[in-house]
Motif scaffolding. Structure first.
Motif, PDB file in Angstrom:
ATOM      1  N   ASN A  33     -36.854 -70.650   7.148  1.00 31.84           N
ATOM      2  CA  ASN A  33     -38.193 -71.218   7.245  1.00 31.84           C
ATOM      3  C   ASN A  33     -38.799 -71.013   8.624  1.00 31.84           C
ATOM      4  O   ASN A  33     -38.091 -70.978   9.631  1.00 31.84           O
ATOM      5  CB  ASN A  33     -38.169 -72.721   6.939  1.00 31.84           C
ATOM      6  CG  ASN A  33     -37.825 -73.002   5.492  1.00 31.84           C
ATOM      7  OD1 ASN A  33     -38.264 -72.292   4.592  1.00 31.84           O
ATOM      8  ND2 ASN A  33     -37.015 -74.027   5.266  1.00 31.84           N
ATOM      9  N   TYR A  34     -40.134 -70.874   8.651  1.00 35.52           N
ATOM     10  CA  TYR A  34     -40.884 -70.817   9.899  1.00 35.52           C
ATOM     11  C   TYR A  34     -41.372 -72.219  10.259  1.00 35.52           C
ATOM     12  O   TYR A  34     -41.727 -73.015   9.383  1.00 35.52           O
ATOM     13  CB  TYR A  34     -42.099 -69.903   9.759  1.00 35.52           C
ATOM     14  CG  TYR A  34     -41.789 -68.431   9.871  1.00 35.52           C
ATOM     15  CD1 TYR A  34     -41.624 -67.823  11.113  1.00 35.52           C
ATOM     16  CD2 TYR A  34     -41.678 -67.636   8.734  1.00 35.52           C
ATOM     17  CE1 TYR A  34     -41.343 -66.473  11.221  1.00 35.52           C
ATOM     18  CE2 TYR A  34     -41.397 -66.280   8.834  1.00 35.52           C
ATOM     19  CZ  TYR A  34     -41.234 -65.704  10.081  1.00 35.52           C
ATOM     20  OH  TYR A  34     -40.956 -64.370  10.186  1.00 35.52           O
ATOM     21  N   PHE A  35     -41.402 -72.491  11.589  1.00 41.14           N
ATOM     22  CA  PHE A  35     -41.888 -73.781  12.077  1.00 41.14           C
ATOM     23  C   PHE A  35     -42.781 -73.552  13.286  1.00 41.14           C
ATOM     24  O   PHE A  35     -42.476 -72.726  14.150  1.00 41.14           O
ATOM     25  CB  PHE A  35     -40.708 -74.687  12.473  1.00 41.14           C
ATOM     26  CG  PHE A  35     -39.742 -74.960  11.354  1.00 41.14           C
ATOM     27  CD1 PHE A  35     -39.922 -76.039  10.510  1.00 41.14           C
ATOM     28  CD2 PHE A  35     -38.652 -74.114  11.143  1.00 41.14           C
ATOM     29  CE1 PHE A  35     -39.019 -76.278   9.475  1.00 41.14           C
ATOM     30  CE2 PHE A  35     -37.759 -74.345  10.120  1.00 41.14           C
ATOM     31  CZ  PHE A  35     -37.942 -75.431   9.275  1.00 41.14           C
ATOM     32  N   ASP A  36     -43.883 -74.306  13.340  1.00 41.32           N
ATOM     33  CA  ASP A  36     -44.752 -74.234  14.514  1.00 41.32           C
ATOM     34  C   ASP A  36     -43.950 -74.547  15.763  1.00 41.32           C
ATOM     35  O   ASP A  36     -43.117 -75.474  15.764  1.00 41.32           O
ATOM     36  CB  ASP A  36     -45.891 -75.246  14.400  1.00 41.32           C
ATOM     37  CG  ASP A  36     -46.889 -74.871  13.312  1.00 41.32           C
ATOM     38  OD1 ASP A  36     -46.771 -73.761  12.776  1.00 41.32           O
ATOM     39  OD2 ASP A  36     -47.770 -75.689  13.011  1.00 41.32           O
ATOM     40  N   GLY A  41     -45.686 -77.526  25.014  1.00 42.58           N
ATOM     41  CA  GLY A  41     -45.561 -78.881  24.480  1.00 42.58           C
ATOM     42  C   GLY A  41     -44.113 -79.317  24.356  1.00 42.58           C
ATOM     43  O   GLY A  41     -43.774 -80.482  24.611  1.00 42.58           O
ATOM     44  N   PHE A  42     -43.240 -78.383  23.982  1.00 43.17           N
ATOM     45  CA  PHE A  42     -41.810 -78.687  23.849  1.00 43.17           C
ATOM     46  C   PHE A  42     -41.200 -79.085  25.191  1.00 43.17           C
ATOM     47  O   PHE A  42     -40.522 -80.111  25.301  1.00 43.17           O
ATOM     48  CB  PHE A  42     -41.090 -77.469  23.277  1.00 43.17           C
ATOM     49  CG  PHE A  42     -39.587 -77.577  23.274  1.00 43.17           C
ATOM     50  CD1 PHE A  42     -38.944 -78.466  22.440  1.00 43.17           C
ATOM     51  CD2 PHE A  42     -38.829 -76.778  24.111  1.00 43.17           C
ATOM     52  CE1 PHE A  42     -37.564 -78.561  22.426  1.00 43.17           C
ATOM     53  CE2 PHE A  42     -37.447 -76.860  24.115  1.00 43.17           C
ATOM     54  CZ  PHE A  42     -36.814 -77.753  23.271  1.00 43.17           C
ATOM     55  N   THR A  43     -41.434 -78.280  26.229  1.00 43.50           N
ATOM     56  CA  THR A  43     -40.846 -78.584  27.533  1.00 43.50           C
ATOM     57  C   THR A  43     -41.434 -79.860  28.127  1.00 43.50           C
ATOM     58  O   THR A  43     -40.728 -80.632  28.779  1.00 43.50           O
ATOM     59  CB  THR A  43     -41.074 -77.409  28.506  1.00 43.50           C
ATOM     60  OG1 THR A  43     -42.470 -77.089  28.573  1.00 43.50           O
ATOM     61  CG2 THR A  43     -40.312 -76.182  28.048  1.00 43.50           C
ATOM     62  N   SER A  44     -42.723 -80.090  27.893  1.00 35.30           N
ATOM     63  CA  SER A  44     -43.355 -81.307  28.406  1.00 35.30           C
ATOM     64  C   SER A  44     -42.786 -82.547  27.721  1.00 35.30           C
ATOM     65  O   SER A  44     -42.531 -83.567  28.369  1.00 35.30           O
ATOM     66  CB  SER A  44     -44.867 -81.227  28.194  1.00 35.30           C
ATOM     67  OG  SER A  44     -45.502 -82.418  28.584  1.00 35.30           O
ATOM     68  N   ARG A  45     -42.574 -82.458  26.445  1.00 34.61           N
ATOM     69  CA  ARG A  45     -42.087 -83.610  25.681  1.00 34.61           C
ATOM     70  C   ARG A  45     -40.706 -84.057  26.136  1.00 34.61           C
ATOM     71  O   ARG A  45     -40.419 -85.256  26.233  1.00 34.61           O
ATOM     72  CB  ARG A  45     -42.059 -83.262  24.200  1.00 34.61           C
ATOM     73  CG  ARG A  45     -41.477 -84.355  23.312  1.00 34.61           C
ATOM     74  CD  ARG A  45     -41.584 -83.980  21.857  1.00 34.61           C
ATOM     75  NE  ARG A  45     -40.891 -84.919  20.992  1.00 34.61           N
ATOM     76  CZ  ARG A  45     -40.821 -84.813  19.676  1.00 34.61           C
ATOM     77  NH1 ARG A  45     -41.428 -83.805  19.068  1.00 34.61           N
ATOM     78  NH2 ARG A  45     -40.156 -85.689  18.961  1.00 34.61           N
ATOM     79  N   VAL A  72     -47.416 -65.568  14.159  1.00 32.66           N
ATOM     80  CA  VAL A  72     -46.880 -65.543  12.801  1.00 32.66           C
ATOM     81  C   VAL A  72     -47.953 -66.079  11.857  1.00 32.66           C
ATOM     82  O   VAL A  72     -48.567 -67.112  12.137  1.00 32.66           O
ATOM     83  CB  VAL A  72     -45.609 -66.405  12.681  1.00 32.66           C
ATOM     84  CG1 VAL A  72     -45.129 -66.461  11.238  1.00 32.66           C
ATOM     85  CG2 VAL A  72     -44.520 -65.854  13.580  1.00 32.66           C
ATOM     86  N   PHE A  73     -48.185 -65.380  10.760  1.00 31.36           N
ATOM     87  CA  PHE A  73     -49.111 -65.892   9.743  1.00 31.36           C
ATOM     88  C   PHE A  73     -48.362 -66.878   8.861  1.00 31.36           C
ATOM     89  O   PHE A  73     -47.360 -66.532   8.226  1.00 31.36           O
ATOM     90  CB  PHE A  73     -49.674 -64.754   8.887  1.00 31.36           C
ATOM     91  CG  PHE A  73     -50.500 -65.263   7.734  1.00 31.36           C
ATOM     92  CD1 PHE A  73     -51.792 -65.712   7.934  1.00 31.36           C
ATOM     93  CD2 PHE A  73     -49.969 -65.310   6.455  1.00 31.36           C
ATOM     94  CE1 PHE A  73     -52.553 -66.197   6.881  1.00 31.36           C
ATOM     95  CE2 PHE A  73     -50.714 -65.787   5.398  1.00 31.36           C
ATOM     96  CZ  PHE A  73     -52.016 -66.233   5.605  1.00 31.36           C
ATOM     97  N   PRO A 157     -47.899 -69.460  17.126  1.00 31.19           N
ATOM     98  CA  PRO A 157     -46.517 -69.260  17.592  1.00 31.19           C
ATOM     99  C   PRO A 157     -45.563 -70.049  16.697  1.00 31.19           C
ATOM    100  O   PRO A 157     -45.863 -71.184  16.322  1.00 31.19           O
ATOM    101  CB  PRO A 157     -46.538 -69.815  19.023  1.00 31.19           C
ATOM    102  CG  PRO A 157     -47.973 -69.820  19.424  1.00 31.19           C
ATOM    103  CD  PRO A 157     -48.744 -70.065  18.162  1.00 31.19           C
ATOM    104  N   ALA A 158     -44.446 -69.436  16.356  1.00 36.38           N
ATOM    105  CA  ALA A 158     -43.525 -70.101  15.436  1.00 36.38           C
ATOM    106  C   ALA A 158     -42.114 -69.612  15.670  1.00 36.38           C
ATOM    107  O   ALA A 158     -41.882 -68.579  16.301  1.00 36.38           O
ATOM    108  CB  ALA A 158     -43.938 -69.848  13.982  1.00 36.38           C
ATOM    109  N   VAL A 159     -41.159 -70.390  15.170  1.00 41.68           N
ATOM    110  CA  VAL A 159     -39.760 -69.978  15.201  1.00 41.68           C
ATOM    111  C   VAL A 159     -39.261 -69.866  13.770  1.00 41.68           C
ATOM    112  O   VAL A 159     -39.672 -70.623  12.886  1.00 41.68           O
ATOM    113  CB  VAL A 159     -38.869 -70.963  15.995  1.00 41.68           C
ATOM    114  CG1 VAL A 159     -39.257 -70.975  17.455  1.00 41.68           C
ATOM    115  CG2 VAL A 159     -38.940 -72.367  15.413  1.00 41.68           C
ATOM    116  N   LEU A 160     -38.385 -68.892  13.560  1.00 41.32           N
ATOM    117  CA  LEU A 160     -37.726 -68.697  12.266  1.00 41.32           C
ATOM    118  C   LEU A 160     -36.256 -69.020  12.439  1.00 41.32           C
ATOM    119  O   LEU A 160     -35.616 -68.547  13.381  1.00 41.32           O
ATOM    120  CB  LEU A 160     -37.893 -67.250  11.805  1.00 41.32           C
ATOM    121  CG  LEU A 160     -37.005 -66.805  10.631  1.00 41.32           C
ATOM    122  CD1 LEU A 160     -37.404 -67.545   9.359  1.00 41.32           C
ATOM    123  CD2 LEU A 160     -37.096 -65.300  10.433  1.00 41.32           C
TER     124      LEU A 160
END
Length: 240
Positions: A33-36, A41-45, A72-73, A157-160
């Motif tokens: 699965n792809y995820f936003d 935002g990740f490093t700040s959180r 990524v579409f 931008p996304a990760v698979l």
């Protein structure tokens, strides 16, 4: 430099754990699965340094634990995050959403159990509205108790995740990491050695030997060999 490029397992594990928490993935889920994914935002959180995180993510990507892609579409997705009785109550109180709800129930199985991709244009055609109107209607229907009911198609931008999240987090063999660090360090040393070759050493032969051609001889035309040839030539008398 090798240490920064190849972070230790003690630095890799917490970033991987933060990543799974950021994606809200329980153990055993996420495969294929792809995820936003917003790096800033990740490093700040989680209060992380962006350069160090980037190095960890590159290592995880090299190991096939996930793939990070800048564009990524992602197709539109939807899910009824409430039970059927609650949905019926909502439909009764908001009859304007009845056509949309019925169209989704007719067209997509498993919509109560998981987020499913939908064909926005086809669904909009069934409802005789535009895709923009469809997205607006679905987002209006969303309530806090529904969590994320609807997400429109977008490029982001996304990760698979090629593999599911493990029960014990990341399993990484430190010997592999050490081996990669040693190979990288050896390449740096070879580069420094190449730059520091003396005038009596052929650069082309050095490169050929580095890449496995042990029979290569002097080229005679690199800067070192030309300099050596000039130094060996007898000086010509003036006027001749």
């Amino acid at each position: 430099m090798p240490d920064a490029r190849f972070p230790s397992i003690d630095k890799i594990r917490p970033v991987y754990q933060h990543l799974m928490n950021y994606l809200q993935l329980p153990a055993g889920s996420g495969e294929g699965n792809y995820f936003d994914f917003d790096l800033t935002g990740f490093t700040s959180r989680f209060g992380l340094e962006i350069g160090a995180v980037t190095n960890v993510l590159k290592v995880l990507e090299q190991e096939g634990l996930f793939s990070w892609q800048q564009q990524v579409f992602l197709p539109a997705r939807t899910q009824f995050c409430v039970g059927k009785e609650t949905l019926y109550d909502f439909e009764r109180d908001h009859p304007e959403f009845e056509p949309l709800i019925h169209a989704l129930l007719r067209s997509y199985e498993g919509i109560f159990d998981q987020s499913v991709p939908i064909r926005e244009r086809q669904l909009a055609w069934q409802l005789r509205i535009s895709p923009a109107q469809l997205g607006g209607a679905a987002r209006t229907a969303e309530r806090p108790s529904h969590h994320r009911l609807y997400a429109t198609e977008r490029v982001t931008p996304a990760v698979l995740l090629p593999r599911p999240r493990g029960d014990r987090g990341i399993v990484y063999r430190s010997g592999q990491l050490q081996g990669k660090k040693e190979v990288y360090a050896a390449r740096i040393r070879a580069m420094i050695r190449y730059l520091g070759l003396g005038s009596g050493e052929c650069r082309s032969r050095y490169l050929a030997h580095y890449f496995g051609d042990k029979d290569a001889g002097d080229c005679g035309i690199c800067d070192n060999r030309l300099a050596a040839a000039r130094a060996a030539s007898p000086a010509r008398p003036p006027g001749r």
